[in-house]
Design a protein around this motif. Structure first.
Motif, PDB file in Angstrom:
ATOM      1  N   THR A 120      96.777  79.950  97.925  1.00  0.00           N
ATOM      2  CA  THR A 120      97.651  78.784  98.054  1.00  0.00           C
ATOM      3  C   THR A 120      98.608  78.704  96.864  1.00  0.00           C
ATOM      4  OG1 THR A 120      95.921  77.419  97.024  1.00  0.00           O
ATOM      5  CG2 THR A 120      96.034  77.418  99.441  1.00  0.00           C
ATOM      6  N   HIS A 123     101.087  75.869  92.557  1.00  0.00           N
ATOM      7  CA  HIS A 123     100.685  75.421  91.220  1.00  0.00           C
ATOM      8  C   HIS A 123     100.758  76.589  90.244  1.00  0.00           C
ATOM      9  CE1 HIS A 123      98.708  72.976  88.210  1.00  0.00           C
ATOM     10  NE2 HIS A 123      97.748  73.878  88.086  1.00  0.00           N
ATOM     11  N   SER A 127      97.127  80.877  92.780  1.00  0.00           N
ATOM     12  CA  SER A 127      96.123  79.829  93.044  1.00  0.00           C
ATOM     13  C   SER A 127      95.310  80.153  94.297  1.00  0.00           C
ATOM     14  CB  SER A 127      96.794  78.475  93.208  1.00  0.00           C
ATOM     15  OG  SER A 127      97.265  77.981  91.973  1.00  0.00           O
ATOM     16  N   THR A 143      95.327  72.799  93.565  1.00  0.00           N
ATOM     17  CA  THR A 143      96.294  72.799  94.664  1.00  0.00           C
ATOM     18  C   THR A 143      96.374  71.442  95.346  1.00  0.00           C
ATOM     19  OG1 THR A 143      96.133  75.176  95.084  1.00  0.00           O
ATOM     20  CG2 THR A 143      96.818  73.797  96.933  1.00  0.00           C
ATOM     21  N   ILE A 162     103.938  74.833  97.632  1.00  0.00           N
ATOM     22  CA  ILE A 162     102.594  74.249  97.629  1.00  0.00           C
ATOM     23  C   ILE A 162     102.399  73.312  98.818  1.00  0.00           C
ATOM     24  CG2 ILE A 162     102.972  72.183  96.184  1.00  0.00           C
ATOM     25  CD1 ILE A 162     100.401  72.896  94.689  1.00  0.00           C
TER      26      ILE A 162
END
Length: 204
Positions: A120, A123, A127, A143, A162
């Motif tokens: 994901t 960030h 991540s 996240t 994100i």
């Protein structure tokens, strides 16, 4: 050492939680109650405390949700004690040292439990979230939090990234799924999903 650390219990699973360091990082240990094997998520800080927890709960290895410094302070001491540390390739350069690379959409076995890896980015580039297979828990790192996405430092491209990851990969999980973030309290997919448009409008 484990008195008071038990955070959640499921089918053959225990999750222990401690909060460490100046940024109050959540460190989780997922333990298979059938085999006793366990994995620690985020060797964040207070390495002596984490090593005690690793010994008490039979931790075999460490998974990093991402490479930000507040999540990795205990990595050298943990590795020196013989535990393998895994991180995504995109975030590996942020760590002082590591052993294994985490791949997206793979399965990590913890005794008879399984964790599904979910990349994901946003960030940080690498991540990673970890979904406990067949049970209503996802470890979201930084996240997803109660009330919004992780910090993208007012970078519009990263924020769009994100939001897309949360929408496509986390908010497609069942609403009762418990979200255990890198800081702060648990939430659920069902509690957070209705607010996505508000976050987009807010811009952070």
């Amino acid at each position: 050492m484990t008195a008071g650390t038990l955070h959640w219990q499921g089918d053959g699973a225990e999750i222990h939680k401690v909060v460490v360091g100046p940024y109050e990082n959540n460190v989780f240990v997922l333990r298979c109650t059938q085999t006793g094997d366990a994995v620690l998520l985020d060797a964040a800080n207070e390495h002596e405390r984490l090593l005690d927890l690793c010994k008490a709960l039979n931790v075999r290895s460490v998974l990093e949700t991402h490479g930000h410094w507040d999540h990795i302070q205990a990595v050298p001491a943990i590795r020196d004690a013989g535990y393998r540390v895994a991180v995504t390739r995109d975030d590996a350069g942020m760590l002082p040292s590591y052993d294994d690379i985490l791949e997206d959409d793979s399965v990590i076995e913890v005794g008879r439990l399984r964790l599904h890896t979910i990349h994901t980015p946003g960030h940080t580039p690498g991540s990673m979230c970890f979904k406990l297979v067949d049970q209503p828990v996802v470890f979201s790192g930084d996240t997803l939090f109660p009330g919004g996405a992780g910090n993208t430092e007012k970078d519009a491209t990263r924020f769009a990234q994100i939001i897309e990851q949360i929408d496509r990969k986390l908010f497609t999980l069942p609403p009762e799924t418990i979200v255990m973030p890198g800081h702060g309290d648990d939430t659920t997919v069902g509690d957070e999903r209705p607010h996505l448009d508000e976050w987009i409008e807010r811009g952070w």
